[in-house]
Design a protein around this motif. Structure first.
Motif, short mmCIF file in Angstrom:
data_model
loop_
_atom_site.label_atom_id
_atom_site.label_comp_id
_atom_site.label_asym_id
_atom_site.label_seq_id
_atom_site.Cartn_x
_atom_site.Cartn_y
_atom_site.Cartn_z
N MET A 94 35.33 45.80 48.63
CA MET A 94 34.65 44.94 47.65
C MET A 94 33.86 45.79 46.68
O MET A 94 32.63 45.73 46.61
N GLY A 312 38.29 36.85 52.56
CA GLY A 312 37.87 36.06 51.41
C GLY A 312 37.94 34.56 51.63
O GLY A 312 37.88 33.77 50.69
N TYR A 343 29.80 37.44 49.19
CA TYR A 343 30.97 37.78 48.38
C TYR A 343 31.36 36.65 47.44
O TYR A 343 31.51 36.85 46.24
N GLY A 344 31.50 35.43 47.97
CA GLY A 344 32.13 34.37 47.19
C GLY A 344 31.22 33.58 46.27
O GLY A 344 31.69 32.73 45.50
N LEU A 347 32.09 32.94 42.68
CA LEU A 347 33.22 32.06 42.36
C LEU A 347 32.71 30.74 41.79
O LEU A 347 33.45 30.02 41.11
N LYS A 382 28.53 42.75 44.38
CA LYS A 382 29.96 42.55 44.67
C LYS A 382 30.60 41.90 43.44
O LYS A 382 30.84 42.59 42.47
N LEU A 383 30.82 40.56 43.47
CA LEU A 383 31.53 39.93 42.35
C LEU A 383 30.66 39.72 41.11
O LEU A 383 31.11 39.13 40.13
N TYR A 385 29.50 42.44 39.65
CA TYR A 385 29.78 43.70 38.94
C TYR A 385 28.50 44.44 38.55
O TYR A 385 28.40 45.04 37.47
N ILE A 455 36.72 36.22 36.79
CA ILE A 455 36.99 36.14 38.23
C ILE A 455 38.24 35.29 38.50
O ILE A 455 39.04 35.61 39.38
N THR A 458 41.16 37.40 38.41
CA THR A 458 41.37 38.23 39.60
C THR A 458 42.04 37.42 40.71
O THR A 458 42.83 37.96 41.49
N ASN A 485 40.23 36.24 45.93
CA ASN A 485 41.01 37.32 45.33
C ASN A 485 41.29 38.44 46.33
O ASN A 485 41.59 39.56 45.94
N MET A 557 39.44 42.55 42.90
CA MET A 557 38.28 42.16 42.11
C MET A 557 38.12 42.97 40.82
O MET A 557 37.27 42.67 40.01
#
Ligand SMILES: *Cc1c(COP(=O)(O)O)cnc(C)c1O
Length: 590
Positions: A94, A312, A343-344, A347, A382-383, A385, A455, A458, A485, A557
């Motif tokens: 990740m 995920g 992580y999620g 989203l 993580k997601l 960035y 996202i 991805t 992803n 990702m």
């Protein structure tokens, strides 16, 4: 280049896979430095200088500078041996390229080195933190006016923050229960007391004319826990074994650390069963609550995961809330609900937009329900960035944010100042991650037109990868379904045993690992995933002759996947590598 909004974001808001934005990025760095030096130079203009204006530095100072530049160059050179994780060829973990808003925000704040431990130490940083938390709160469905939170060094600490607060709340309620039982001699119902809810707590508090000073004597968080537990045992007529923490079998390792750290003992971490698709089984969650009640043990919290670390997967957060809200409405049992969205969580940025359909309806519904939780963990590093170390912890309201050993929340105690230090596990905290998140929210947007669009792409890349690889190499078996992803696969022939498939999957991983072209990771799904493993092996008519399923894991990702050029350029060589590995395998067997 491709004109889609996601490709525009990838092209404009990241350094570029070939460093296309180098000139502009250098200019922005320069602008940040200009501002910083100008600010410094405008202040304290009559203070002494260490070198006269226009005067060359002394030979001693030049010598020191020389050492510094030499060693700095050596450090930079050494760092080039790092795995290049900025490229879409890196699909291992990740980790991906950090965005420019995040990098600029991080750099700008870091030059001032604000410490968000208190408003005094960080006049601007703390305001930026509050605004960035409000942006995250809005994205995950909290009311930003009511939500509270702060940045942490990561998801691990954010999860600890949740346990800390859930324990505070449970300790308050159970202390009151113990007080009444000891005073009246009526038997203590541990489970009912520990989940009584704030409304009932306040009613009883008033009824009994209680004060903090009195209740402290019944608190395991303040007093000697062994003594309080013994008294709880006596008042309830059975040995008290302490609370249990309910988390699904797909949980991150930080939950084991949390149980350990908060003195719960491994036995007290009860794993909620996973269904055949690797997600939390709500019926089993309820079974565990019933079992805890029968054992006279409170539930410290129930955890759901939005975007599991391995695959995920997105747990049915909505169904968890539905079930536990029924316990509240029907039985007055209030169980702390935490969503680990480390992580999620990001989203959620694509909810409500045209790209929402890349998610399954079930995933979208689960993500929409995150805002019903008492507390949430989300990792901008993580997601989002954002550079390390940047996690975040949020609660739905102020009551859920309260924490202290026992006294009224520090939040309400003006003598302690308005800093966060008293309500964060960490002491000194950099404002850099908050600033990185803030600038990302402002410049990129945590919504369908911004980060959400990127996202979504991805997720589409993961889907396209599955389709391309499955079509080219039928022996590749994807773990189905993937929710986000991340995708995992094994290699297996029809009817192959799991032990043999595991060997060949491991060999494939080793082959990719040796190649400089791509980075993937490897994971083994064990006993917690028994149903999912059985389903997977069933898919190729195989035999489960060993307990664990070995999988190659790919995390899509990287922002540059938003440009279709990368799929066209990189899927074929990846497929060739897989083919070659399987071919070598055949030769080795012959
Ligand atoms: C990454 C992750 C964590 C831990 O976060 P760190 O930032 O590595 O401390 C916790 N939970 C989940 C689901 C994660 O993916």
């Amino acid at each position: 280049m491709n004109p889609t909004p996601a490709a525009d974001i990838a092209g404009a808001c990241f350094p570029g896979p070939r460093s296309e934005n180098e000139t502009w990025v250098r200019g922005q760095f320069q602008a940040v430095l200009d501002q910083w030096f100008d600010w410094r130079k405008r202040l304290f203009v009559d203070d002494p200088r260490l070198v006269g204006e226009g005067e060359p530095p002394s030979p001693e100072r030049l010598g020191r500078r020389e050492i510094l530049s030499r060693e700095l160059a050596a450090l930079c050179e050494a760092l080039t041996a790092e795995t290049p994780t900025y490229t879409p060829r890196y699909i291992g973990h990740m980790k991906a390229e950090v965005s420019l808003p995040a990098l600029f925000g991080w750099l700008a704040a870091m030059l001032h080195n604000p410490n968000n431990t208190s408003r005094e130490a960080s006049r601007v940083g703390t305001v930026i933190e509050a605004e960035a938390i409000a942006m995250l709160a809005t994205m995950i469905g909290y009311d930003p006016g009511a939500a509270e939170g702060h940045f942490t060094s990561g998801g691990t600490v954010a999860n600890f923050e949740a346990v800390w607060r859930a324990r505070y709340r449970l300790d308050h309620w159970l202390s009151l229960g113990l007080y009444i039982a000891e005073k009246t001699g009526e038997p203590l119902d541990v489970f009912a007391a520990a989940h009584m809810g704030w409304a009932r707590f306040r009613r009883l508090w008033t009824e009994h004319g209680l004060s903090d000073a009195v209740l402290r004597r019944y608190s395991a968080a303040v007093g000697a826990p062994a003594d309080i537990w013994r008294r709880i045992g006596r008042a309830s007529g059975r040995d008290y074994l302490g609370p249990v923490l309910l988390a699904p079998g797909n949980k991150h390792y930080s939950w084991s650390k949390a149980a350990n750290l908060f003195g719960l003992g491994e036995e007290s971490l009860w794993a909620i069963d996973l269904d055949a698709e690797g997600r939390l089984d709500v019926d089993d969650l309820e079974r565990l609550i019933v079992r805890a009640e029968a054992a006279g043990r409170p539930v410290l919290m129930a955890v759901g995961v939005a975007g599991t670390t391995e695959t995920g997967e997105i747990d049915p957060i909505d169904a968890v809330h539905d079930r536990l809200e029924r316990w509240e409405a029907d039985r007055g049992v209030h169980i702390w609900r935490h969503v680990d969205a480390a992580y999620g969580g990001f989203l959620c940025a694509l909810l409500g937009g045209p790209d929402e359909t890349v998610l399954s309806a079930a995933s979208a519904a689960a993500l929409r329900a995150i805002g019903r939780a008492d507390s949430v963990t989300i990792d901008p590093h993580k997601l989002g960035y954002v550079p390390y170390a940047c996690g975040a912890f949020l609660t739905r309201d102020t009551a859920g944010y309260a924490v202290s050993a026992f006294d009224a929340p520090y939040l309400d105690r003006p003598e302690l100042g308005d800093g966060k230090w008293s309500s964060t596990l960490e002491g000194s905290r950099s404002a850099a991650g908050a600033a990185a998140t803030w600038l990302s929210g402002r410049a990129l947007g945590f919504d369908p037109a911004g980060l959400g669009a990127l996202i979504a792409e991805t997720v589409r890349t993961r889907q396209a990868f599955e389709a391309a690889v499955a079509a080219a190499v039928p022996e590749v078996r994807f773990l189905q379904p993937a929710d986000a992803n991340i995708v995992c696969f094994s290699v297996a022939a029809q009817g192959e045993s799991l032990s043999s498939a595991n060997r060949r999957t491991t060999a494939l991983f080793d082959r990719i690992h040796r190649s400089p072209e791509f980075s993937v990771s490897k994971t083994t799904l064990g006993a917690d995933y028994a149903a999912a493993v059985a389903r997977h092996v069933d898919g190729f008519g195989g035999v489960v002759d060993v307990p664990g399923l070995v999988l190659v894991r790919c995390v899509f990702m990287n922002p540059y996947w938003a440009a279709p050029e990368f799929r066209d350029a990189l899927f074929p060589p990846f497929i060739a590598l897989v083919r070659e590995s399987l071919g070598q395998d055949l030769e080795a067997a012959a």
